[in-house]
Design a protein around this motif. Structure first.
Motif, PDB file in Angstrom:
ATOM      1  N   PHE A 130       0.908  -1.237   0.060  1.00  0.00           N
ATOM      2  CA  PHE A 130       0.133   0.123  -0.041  1.00  0.00           C
ATOM      3  C   PHE A 130       0.866   1.174  -0.093  1.00  0.00           C
ATOM      4  O   PHE A 130       0.686   2.198  -0.900  1.00  0.00           O
ATOM      5  CB  PHE A 130      -0.819  -0.300   1.209  1.00  0.00           C
ATOM      6  CG  PHE A 130      -1.955   1.027   1.204  1.00  0.00           C
ATOM      7  CD1 PHE A 130      -3.063   1.111   0.665  1.00  0.00           C
ATOM      8  CD2 PHE A 130      -1.806   2.416   1.959  1.00  0.00           C
ATOM      9  CE1 PHE A 130      -3.926   2.259   0.684  1.00  0.00           C
ATOM     10  CE2 PHE A 130      -2.490   3.398   1.935  1.00  0.00           C
ATOM     11  CZ  PHE A 130      -3.513   3.439   1.340  1.00  0.00           C
ATOM     12  N   VAL A 131       1.877   1.337   1.000  1.00  0.00           N
ATOM     13  CA  VAL A 131       2.875   2.619   1.061  1.00  0.00           C
ATOM     14  C   VAL A 131       3.476   2.762  -0.133  1.00  0.00           C
ATOM     15  O   VAL A 131       3.915   3.883  -0.531  1.00  0.00           O
ATOM     16  CB  VAL A 131       3.573   2.694   2.222  1.00  0.00           C
ATOM     17  CG1 VAL A 131       2.612   2.692   3.582  1.00  0.00           C
ATOM     18  CG2 VAL A 131       4.369   1.363   2.526  1.00  0.00           C
ATOM     19  N   ALA A 132       3.914   1.436  -0.644  1.00  0.00           N
ATOM     20  CA  ALA A 132       4.802   1.699  -1.944  1.00  0.00           C
ATOM     21  C   ALA A 132       4.091   2.333  -3.225  1.00  0.00           C
ATOM     22  O   ALA A 132       4.548   3.103  -3.718  1.00  0.00           O
ATOM     23  CB  ALA A 132       5.271   0.368  -2.191  1.00  0.00           C
ATOM     24  N   VAL A 133       2.782   1.794  -3.396  1.00  0.00           N
ATOM     25  CA  VAL A 133       1.873   2.593  -4.309  1.00  0.00           C
ATOM     26  C   VAL A 133       1.648   3.979  -3.858  1.00  0.00           C
ATOM     27  O   VAL A 133       1.695   4.906  -4.923  1.00  0.00           O
ATOM     28  CB  VAL A 133       0.460   1.923  -4.413  1.00  0.00           C
ATOM     29  CG1 VAL A 133      -0.387   2.489  -5.371  1.00  0.00           C
ATOM     30  CG2 VAL A 133       0.745   0.393  -4.882  1.00  0.00           C
ATOM     31  N   ALA A 134       1.483   4.230  -2.629  1.00  0.00           N
ATOM     32  CA  ALA A 134       1.421   5.565  -2.328  1.00  0.00           C
ATOM     33  C   ALA A 134       2.605   6.669  -2.710  1.00  0.00           C
ATOM     34  O   ALA A 134       2.366   7.583  -3.139  1.00  0.00           O
ATOM     35  CB  ALA A 134       1.004   5.924  -1.022  1.00  0.00           C
ATOM     36  N   ARG A 166       7.826  10.137  -4.167  1.00  0.00           N
ATOM     37  CA  ARG A 166       8.649  10.440  -2.948  1.00  0.00           C
ATOM     38  C   ARG A 166       9.615   9.344  -2.584  1.00  0.00           C
ATOM     39  O   ARG A 166       9.464   8.655  -1.893  1.00  0.00           O
ATOM     40  CB  ARG A 166       7.967  11.011  -1.808  1.00  0.00           C
ATOM     41  CG  ARG A 166       7.304  12.079  -1.954  1.00  0.00           C
ATOM     42  CD  ARG A 166       6.703  13.109  -0.828  1.00  0.00           C
ATOM     43  NE  ARG A 166       6.574  12.325   0.436  1.00  0.00           N
ATOM     44  CZ  ARG A 166       5.494  12.107   1.361  1.00  0.00           C
ATOM     45  NH1 ARG A 166       4.258  12.934   0.707  1.00  0.00           N
ATOM     46  NH2 ARG A 166       5.424  11.621   2.456  1.00  0.00           N
ATOM     47  N   TRP A 167      10.991   9.355  -3.185  1.00  0.00           N
ATOM     48  CA  TRP A 167      11.847   8.087  -3.134  1.00  0.00           C
ATOM     49  C   TRP A 167      13.139   8.593  -2.878  1.00  0.00           C
ATOM     50  O   TRP A 167      13.808   8.014  -2.407  1.00  0.00           O
ATOM     51  CB  TRP A 167      12.050   7.298  -4.411  1.00  0.00           C
ATOM     52  CG  TRP A 167      10.761   6.670  -4.613  1.00  0.00           C
ATOM     53  CD1 TRP A 167       9.631   6.976  -5.507  1.00  0.00           C
ATOM     54  CD2 TRP A 167      10.170   5.500  -4.100  1.00  0.00           C
ATOM     55  NE1 TRP A 167       8.641   5.895  -5.467  1.00  0.00           N
ATOM     56  CE2 TRP A 167       8.825   5.123  -4.698  1.00  0.00           C
ATOM     57  CE3 TRP A 167      10.683   4.853  -2.897  1.00  0.00           C
ATOM     58  CZ2 TRP A 167       8.096   4.122  -3.973  1.00  0.00           C
ATOM     59  CZ3 TRP A 167       9.939   3.502  -2.667  1.00  0.00           C
ATOM     60  CH2 TRP A 167       8.830   2.899  -3.118  1.00  0.00           C
ATOM     61  N   ALA A 168      13.500  10.177  -2.753  1.00  0.00           N
ATOM     62  CA  ALA A 168      14.826  10.664  -2.384  1.00  0.00           C
ATOM     63  C   ALA A 168      15.203  10.156  -1.083  1.00  0.00           C
ATOM     64  O   ALA A 168      16.538   9.825  -0.946  1.00  0.00           O
ATOM     65  CB  ALA A 168      14.912  12.054  -2.571  1.00  0.00           C
ATOM     66  N   TRP A 169      14.361  10.046  -0.156  1.00  0.00           N
ATOM     67  CA  TRP A 169      14.791   9.424   1.253  1.00  0.00           C
ATOM     68  C   TRP A 169      15.233   8.242   1.333  1.00  0.00           C
ATOM     69  O   TRP A 169      16.036   7.914   2.062  1.00  0.00           O
ATOM     70  CB  TRP A 169      13.360   9.872   2.106  1.00  0.00           C
ATOM     71  CG  TRP A 169      12.301   8.693   1.717  1.00  0.00           C
ATOM     72  CD1 TRP A 169      11.390   9.106   0.864  1.00  0.00           C
ATOM     73  CD2 TRP A 169      12.167   7.411   2.088  1.00  0.00           C
ATOM     74  NE1 TRP A 169      10.404   7.902   0.642  1.00  0.00           N
ATOM     75  CE2 TRP A 169      10.937   6.861   1.290  1.00  0.00           C
ATOM     76  CE3 TRP A 169      12.710   6.805   3.126  1.00  0.00           C
ATOM     77  CZ2 TRP A 169      10.715   5.589   1.540  1.00  0.00           C
ATOM     78  CZ3 TRP A 169      12.324   5.324   3.121  1.00  0.00           C
ATOM     79  CH2 TRP A 169      11.233   4.760   2.542  1.00  0.00           C
TER      80      TRP A 169
END
Length: 348
Positions: free
Chosen positions: A52-56, A62-65
């Motif tokens: 779920f959170v990967a889809v979100a 938002r992947w830089a983190w």
């Protein structure tokens, strides 16, 4: 501008009520997953939460983190500790609800602020105000009364309180956003969870494919049940004061307690009422002290602003300690974003 501010606060309050309300009503959901056991439910929750959170995160890009986190072994290790601790918390909570211990589970989240304050004294060498000492002492007395009433310490409550307090302490050091933090933790949980689910399948003990499509859909929905309240909480945390969230936080264990007594029909003998009464007295002291301190700090700040002619001087002693943060507002039980409040208020 004033109208816009009021509108934002209204949205924040609605999201806060939604988040804590969902956390408070979640005991109604876990029994729907039977005949799956607590271990299988927990594994599905960890696996589907990551989906779920990967889809979100893909939607909001938002992947830089993630790259930054992978380059920081110490933070990554803390995320692993947080994932391990919340796994224990989730597992105990699911087992408690499905085994008829909803009231005792609610007690764990009632006493969580008291445990966090005690940990602040023991681990962070914090100094408590008299009202905080009184609250901690009253909470300790409550545990003794409940121990006598149960015939043994309330292990479920203590386990939930200590694991969630430890989780909050570790998450403050990691300092990731709520959704990002949940993604990192469930990424660590995913492979063990998937391995356990595959093992259950080989043993013929998995219910995912044997109890019908509706049951499988409910197990998959554990990811939504985990993430949606967290999203609402994040929306509330950036729009309403910390003290307001501090009052809202008690909605979840109150709902759980009411469900345990009225819906699930759990027994409440006099000694248990006495123990809960002492816990509620301790929380009332804690909340009163937190609100009084926040009011005093705000008044000091206004005075210094007036003297400085509109400048923004530092307020001596205004930095919130861990115990103050928890006393005035902590994330709700069964959540996975305890750093969100500090992010919203600019605290490290």
């Amino acid at each position: 501008m004033a109208g816009s501010s009021r509108s934002e606060q209204r949205i924040g309050l609605l999201n806060g009520f939604a988040a804590y309300g969902m956390w408070g009503l979640v005991p109604l959901f876990w029994p729907l997953l039977k005949p799956a056991g607590a271990g299988e439910i927990l594994a599905h929750r960890m696996a589907w939460s990551l989906v779920f959170v990967a889809v979100a995160l893909l939607v909001v890009r938002r992947w830089a983190w993630a790259g930054e986190l992978l380059r920081q072994p110490r933070r990554l290790a803390l995320v692993a500790v947080a994932a391990a601790v919340i796994t224990v918390n989730w597992g105990v909570y699911i087992w408690a609800v499905n085994s008829g211990h909803v009231v005792e589970a609610s007690l764990g989240y009632f006493i969580n602020p008291l445990v966090t304050i005690a940990m602040g004294v023991l681990l962070l060498k914090e100094r408590l105000r008299p009202a905080q000492w009184a609250a901690v002492g009253t909470g300790f007395a409550a545990v003794l009364v409940l121990t006598i009433g149960y015939g043994q310490p309330p292990w479920i409550s203590l386990c939930l309180a200590f694991t969630f307090a430890t989780y909050g302490l570790v998450k403050k050091k990691v300092n990731l956003g709520g959704v990002e933090s949940l993604a990192a933790e469930t990424a660590i949980q995913f492979l063990p969870a998937l391995g356990y689910l595959l093992w259950l399948g080989t043993q013929g003990d998995s219910t995912f494919t044997t109890e019908g499509a509706g049951h499988a859909a409910l197990l998959a929905a554990t990811g939504v049940v985990t993430a949606i309240p967290l999203v609402c909480f994040g929306a509330a945390a950036i729009r309403v004061p910390l003290s307001t969230l501090g009052l809202l936080q008690y909605l979840a264990p109150v709902f759980q307690f009411v469900l345990g007594v009225l819906y699930f029909g759990e027994a409440m003998p006099p000694e248990r009422w006495a123990g809960f009464g002492l816990v509620w007295l301790a929380l009332a002291l804690l909340t009163w002290d937190a609100l009084r301190t926040a009011h005093r700090t705000a008044r000091t700040l206004r005075t210094q602003l007036d003297r400085a002619g509109g400048g923004v001087p530092p307020v001596k002693g205004s930095t919130a300690r861990q115990s103050d943060i928890v006393a005035s507002g902590v994330p709700a039980p069964d959540s996975a974003g305890s750093e969100q409040l500090d992010t919203a208020t600019g605290k490290p």
